[in-house]
Design an enzyme around this catalytic site. Sequence first.
Site, PDB file in Angstrom:
ATOM      1  CE  LYS A  70      -3.929   2.029   2.551  1.00  0.00           C
ATOM      2  NZ  LYS A  70      -4.835   1.860   3.709  1.00  0.00           N
ATOM      3  CB  SER A 145      -8.137   3.663   2.694  1.00  0.00           C
ATOM      4  OG  SER A 145      -7.282   3.087   3.683  1.00  0.00           O
ATOM      5  CB  SER A 169      -8.370   0.831   5.612  1.00  0.00           C
ATOM      6  OG  SER A 169      -9.016   2.070   5.743  1.00  0.00           O
TER       7      SER A 169
END
Length: 476
Positions: A70, A145, A169
Site C-alpha cells: 500500500k 482505503s 481499510s
Amino acid sequence: MMAKWMSVAQVKDKIKESSAEEVTAGYLEVIEKSKINGYITVSDKALEQAKKIDVEGHEGPLAGVPIAIKDNISVVGLPNSCGSKILEGYVPPFNAHVIEKLLDAGAVILGKTNLDEFAMGSSTETSYYGPTANPWDLERVPGGSSGGSAAVVAAGEAPFALGSDTGGSVRCPAAFCGVVGLKPTYGAVSRYGVVAYANSLEQVGPLANNVEDIAILMDVIAGYDRRDSTSIDSKTEYQKALVDDVKGLKIGVPKEFFGEGIHPGVEKAVWNAIHKFESLGATRQEVSMPNINYALASYYIIAMSEASSNLARFDGTRYGFRANGENWHAMVSKTRAEGFGTEVKRRILLGTYALSAGYHDKYYLKALKVRTLVKQDFDKALSTVDLLMAPTMPNPAFRIGEKIEDPLTLYLSDVNTCPINLAGVPSVSVPCGFTDGLPVGLQIMGKPFDEPTVLRAAYTFEKNTDYHTKRPPEVA
C-alpha cells in the site's frame, strides 16, 4: 503466460521450477495489461531484486515471492504518495519496519498500490491518481482505503499484499473484492514507517487469496519494534494455528451488527456461514453490544482529530508538492489548499474543530469515553464466547461515484468495521458467498492477541467451502 492466483506455496514451487526472476516477470506482465488501476507505482527494481534472490540463493520464507505494498508504507527508492498530490515526488530514504522484515524474508516488491488519499475513505475513489476498479465489476469500487491492495490480489496481479486498517481499510476491500484480509491486534505489527492517519487506531494488515498466506505473512511481519512504542512482542505463531477444527468453539453473534440497512443478500450469506460453523461442531449464541450504536460517531471524531494533528506536518517546506507564494505563509497556505483533496480537507477541518478549546470536551473527550464503553462491550462479549461473527460490510460493493458526493453515507459504510479498531481486537474478513454476483465477507473477531483462534476458524471455514477459490470474470 504464468498462471494467475497462485498461493505462496505454489509461487515457491514455480520458483523452483524456473526462477524468481521469471515469476516476477510473469506478474509484471499481468500488471501491464491491468484494467483496474490498482498500482500507483510499479517498481523498476523488481526484476533486479528477483534476479539477486536467484543468484544469492536466498533461503528466507518468502524467497522470491512477489508482494504489493500500500502506498502509505515507506519503501526506499519507491515514491510514497499516500494517494495525494501533496506528496508528489516524495521518495522515502528509509524502509518501514514491515518492509525490513519482508526484505529479510526474501520477498520481491512489485510496487505500491492505490488507496484513498491518506487512507481516508472506504472506496479508493479519493486518490489523486484516480479510482481503482473492483475486479468483479469494473464499474464498482473495490472498497477502501486499501482498495488497490485488495484489488490487485483479487485480479491476480500479486499473490498477496500489505494494507493498513484504521477503521476497516483492510477488511472492507477484502469483503468487496472477495479476498481474505486481517486487521491484527493493535500493537501486533509495528507502524514504524507507515504515514500516520490516526495513530491510536491503525494497524498494518495482510491481504491474500487464502488464510494460509495470511498466516505466512503474519509470521514474517509481526513482532516487537523498539521504534514503535505501541508494538508488543506477543510471540504468536500464526501458521501453527491453522488446524481444520472448530469443534466446541463458542461463537457469539452480536445483534447490533445486523442492524437497519443491511442488504438481504449479505445477511443471508453471513447466516449461512454461521450455520456452517455450527454444522462443523461450533456452538452459537446471541450477544448484545449496545454501545456499538455509538461507535461510528466516536470513531470519526477520534480519527479526524488525530488526522488534523498528523497532517499538520505536510506544508511543502521539506518534501513533496510546493506551490508558489510571495512569502512562506502564502506558500504553505497555497500548498495545502492545492495539495490536499476535498475529503482530506474536510477531515482536517472537522478534526481541528473537535479539538478546539471550546469543543474539546464536548466532542473529543466524549468520543474517548464512548471508545472505552465500546471496548468494555467487546471485553464482556468475548468473556462468554471464543469469537464474534458478523457481516464485514452491510452491503456489497457499490458503483463508482454512487456515494462519493454524500460523505455521511460513505462514512456509514464503516459501521461494522470501525468498532473493532476502537477496541483494538483482531478481526479477519473471509469470503462467505455472493449476492447479485458480488462477493460477501464474513467478519470473525477475537480476543486481543488471539489471532490463532481467529485464523483457525477462518481456515476451517475455508477448508469446508470453496468461496475463496472463486475468481472475478472481469479479469479472468
